[in-house]
Design an enzyme around this catalytic site. Structure first.
Site, PDB file in Angstrom:
ATOM      1  N   GLU A   1       8.228   4.746  -6.418  1.00  0.00           N
ATOM      2  CA  GLU A   1       9.202   3.774  -6.959  1.00  0.00           C
ATOM      3  C   GLU A   1      10.626   4.310  -6.827  1.00  0.00           C
ATOM      4  OE1 GLU A   1       8.182   0.864  -7.585  1.00  0.00           O
ATOM      5  OE2 GLU A   1       6.223   0.895  -8.582  1.00  0.00           O
TER       6      GLU A   1
ATOM      7  N   CYS B   1       0.514 -17.795   4.100  1.00  0.00           N
ATOM      8  CA  CYS B   1       0.015 -18.096   5.453  1.00  0.00           C
ATOM      9  C   CYS B   1      -0.887 -17.026   6.047  1.00  0.00           C
ATOM     10  CB  CYS B   1       1.191 -18.365   6.390  1.00  0.00           C
ATOM     11  SG  CYS B   1       2.070 -16.866   6.878  1.00  0.00           S
TER      12      CYS B   1
ATOM     13  N   CYS C   1       0.865 -12.014   3.662  1.00  0.00           N
ATOM     14  CA  CYS C   1       1.561 -13.156   3.066  1.00  0.00           C
ATOM     15  C   CYS C   1       0.543 -14.033   2.343  1.00  0.00           C
ATOM     16  CB  CYS C   1       2.286 -13.970   4.141  1.00  0.00           C
ATOM     17  SG  CYS C   1       3.032 -15.483   3.497  1.00  0.00           S
TER      18      CYS C   1
ATOM     19  N   CYS D   1       5.748 -13.556   4.105  1.00  0.00           N
ATOM     20  CA  CYS D   1       6.412 -13.282   5.382  1.00  0.00           C
ATOM     21  C   CYS D   1       7.817 -13.891   5.346  1.00  0.00           C
ATOM     22  CB  CYS D   1       5.591 -13.852   6.542  1.00  0.00           C
ATOM     23  SG  CYS D   1       5.630 -15.642   6.609  1.00  0.00           S
TER      24      CYS D   1
ATOM     25  N   GLY E   1       0.795  -1.224   0.000  1.00  0.00           N
ATOM     26  CA  GLY E   1       0.000   0.000   0.000  1.00  0.00           C
ATOM     27  C   GLY E   1       0.827   1.273   0.000  1.00  0.00           C
TER      28      GLY E   1
HETATM   29  P1  ADP Z   1       2.577  -0.918  -3.277  1.00  0.00           P
HETATM   30  O1  ADP Z   1       2.716   0.482  -3.824  1.00  0.00           O
HETATM   31  O2  ADP Z   1       3.158  -1.084  -1.896  1.00  0.00           O
HETATM   32  O3  ADP Z   1       3.057  -2.002  -4.227  1.00  0.00           O
HETATM   33  P2  ADP Z   1      -0.226  -0.536  -3.818  1.00  0.00           P
HETATM   34  O4  ADP Z   1      -0.636   0.701  -3.093  1.00  0.00           O
HETATM   35  O5  ADP Z   1       0.046  -0.428  -5.290  1.00  0.00           O
HETATM   36  O6  ADP Z   1       1.013  -1.208  -3.058  1.00  0.00           O
HETATM   37  O7  ADP Z   1      -1.321  -1.672  -3.644  1.00  0.00           O
HETATM   38  C1  ADP Z   1      -1.882  -2.021  -2.400  1.00  0.00           C
HETATM   39  C2  ADP Z   1      -3.131  -2.844  -2.667  1.00  0.00           C
HETATM   40  O8  ADP Z   1      -2.778  -4.096  -3.237  1.00  0.00           O
HETATM   41  C3  ADP Z   1      -3.919  -3.224  -1.434  1.00  0.00           C
HETATM   42  O9  ADP Z   1      -4.800  -2.204  -1.032  1.00  0.00           O
HETATM   43  C4  ADP Z   1      -4.678  -4.455  -1.891  1.00  0.00           C
HETATM   44  O10 ADP Z   1      -5.908  -4.089  -2.494  1.00  0.00           O
HETATM   45  C5  ADP Z   1      -3.815  -5.037  -3.008  1.00  0.00           C
HETATM   46  N1  ADP Z   1      -3.160  -6.315  -2.695  1.00  0.00           N
HETATM   47  C6  ADP Z   1      -2.897  -7.292  -3.614  1.00  0.00           C
HETATM   48  N2  ADP Z   1      -2.237  -8.313  -3.038  1.00  0.00           N
HETATM   49  C7  ADP Z   1      -2.067  -8.012  -1.742  1.00  0.00           C
HETATM   50  C8  ADP Z   1      -1.435  -8.674  -0.620  1.00  0.00           C
HETATM   51  N3  ADP Z   1      -0.845  -9.880  -0.746  1.00  0.00           N
HETATM   52  N4  ADP Z   1      -1.434  -8.049   0.565  1.00  0.00           N
HETATM   53  C9  ADP Z   1      -2.048  -6.855   0.710  1.00  0.00           C
HETATM   54  N5  ADP Z   1      -2.642  -6.181  -0.305  1.00  0.00           N
HETATM   55  C10 ADP Z   1      -2.666  -6.737  -1.516  1.00  0.00           C
HETATM   56 ZN    ZN Z   2       3.809 -16.556   5.462  1.00  0.00          ZN
END
Ligand code: ADP
Ligand code: ZN
Length: 205
Positions: free
Chosen positions: A94, A153, A150, A188, A24
């Site tokens: 990024e 898990c 994760c 994790c 996020g």
């Molecule tokens: P980042 O910039 O850290 O890559 P983003 O803000 O683009 O993250 O995306 C976050 C969103 O991704 C979360 O709100 C959720 O909807 C989605 N998401 C997809 N896979 C996962 C995961 N394994 N854990 C948590 N959120 C996830």
């Molecule tokens: Zn795990």
């Protein structure tokens, strides 16, 4: 908990939002940008590796109709050239892909009174520090480390799992893959897997 309430006045500072993929970071960066727009600040957003998938997400609007779009950049020098002197908030997504010059640039921008917000993945697929992120974390006033979930898990995820053709990528696998189907998952520490070559495995036993 999320550290975007740092009192500013006319003075600048650096905030870093770090964590694993899917934790996020972009959502949090956009939230801070939107709130800065609500506060009627002049904001510029930059993103390295910007592609067309992000075009929609990176049109940030506040409720009073102020909008800002991300400017695609590849180098710290491009950011330095694009930042306007009256900009009050500089947000960079990024950040882990940017060369080391980003540390001096962020420091200079903060020194000139701007709020600098950087988001980036702080570890690579091996679980080791990524590019300039350790230096940025060190010079920042405010650091937030976010977690994903994760996918194996369900615990908080702090690692980027790299998969090549569905299998965990080896420690020495090339950064740029030629052929092969590459993907990433949030995992994790205990579900994260980075196989080493056999001799490394033996030495570690
Ligand atoms: P980042 O910039 O850290 O890559 P983003 O803000 O683009 O993250 O995306 C976050 C969103 O991704 C979360 O709100 C959720 O909807 C989605 N998401 C997809 N896979 C996962 C995961 N394994 N854990 C948590 N959120 C996830
Ligand atoms: Zn795990």
């Amino acid at each position: 908990m999320i550290g975007d309430l740092y009192p500013g006045g006319a003075r600048g500072w650096i905030e870093v939002i770090c964590g694993v993929m899917f934790s996020g970071k972009s959502e949090e960066l956009i939230r801070r940008v939107r709130r800065a727009l609500i506060a009627k600040k002049r904001v510029q957003v930059f993103k390295s590796h910007l592609d067309e998938r992000y075009a929609g997400i990176y049109h940030v609007s506040s409720h009073d109709g102020r909008t800002v779009e991300a400017i695609p950049i590849d180098t710290p020098e491009q950011i330095a050239r694009a930042v306007q002197s009256d900009t009050q908030v500089v947000a960079i997504d990024e950040a882990q892909f940017l060369q080391a010059g980003i540390v001096d640039l962020a420091t200079a921008l903060a020194g000139s009174g701007k709020r600098v917000i950087l988001a980036g993945t702080d570890t690579d697929f091996r679980g080791e520090p990524f590019g300039c992120m350790p230096q940025l974390l060190a010079v920042a006033e405010v650091v937030d480390k976010l977690h994903a979930i994760c996918v194996v898990c369900g615990n908080p995820a702090s690692r980027n799992q790299r998969l090549i053709d569905g299998k965990p990528a080896r420690y020495d696998s090339p950064t740029i893959m030629v052929g092969g189907d590459e993907s990433y998952e949030a995992r994790c520490r205990s579900c994260h897997s980075v196989p080493r070559r056999d001799e490394d495995q033996v030495r570690l036993l």
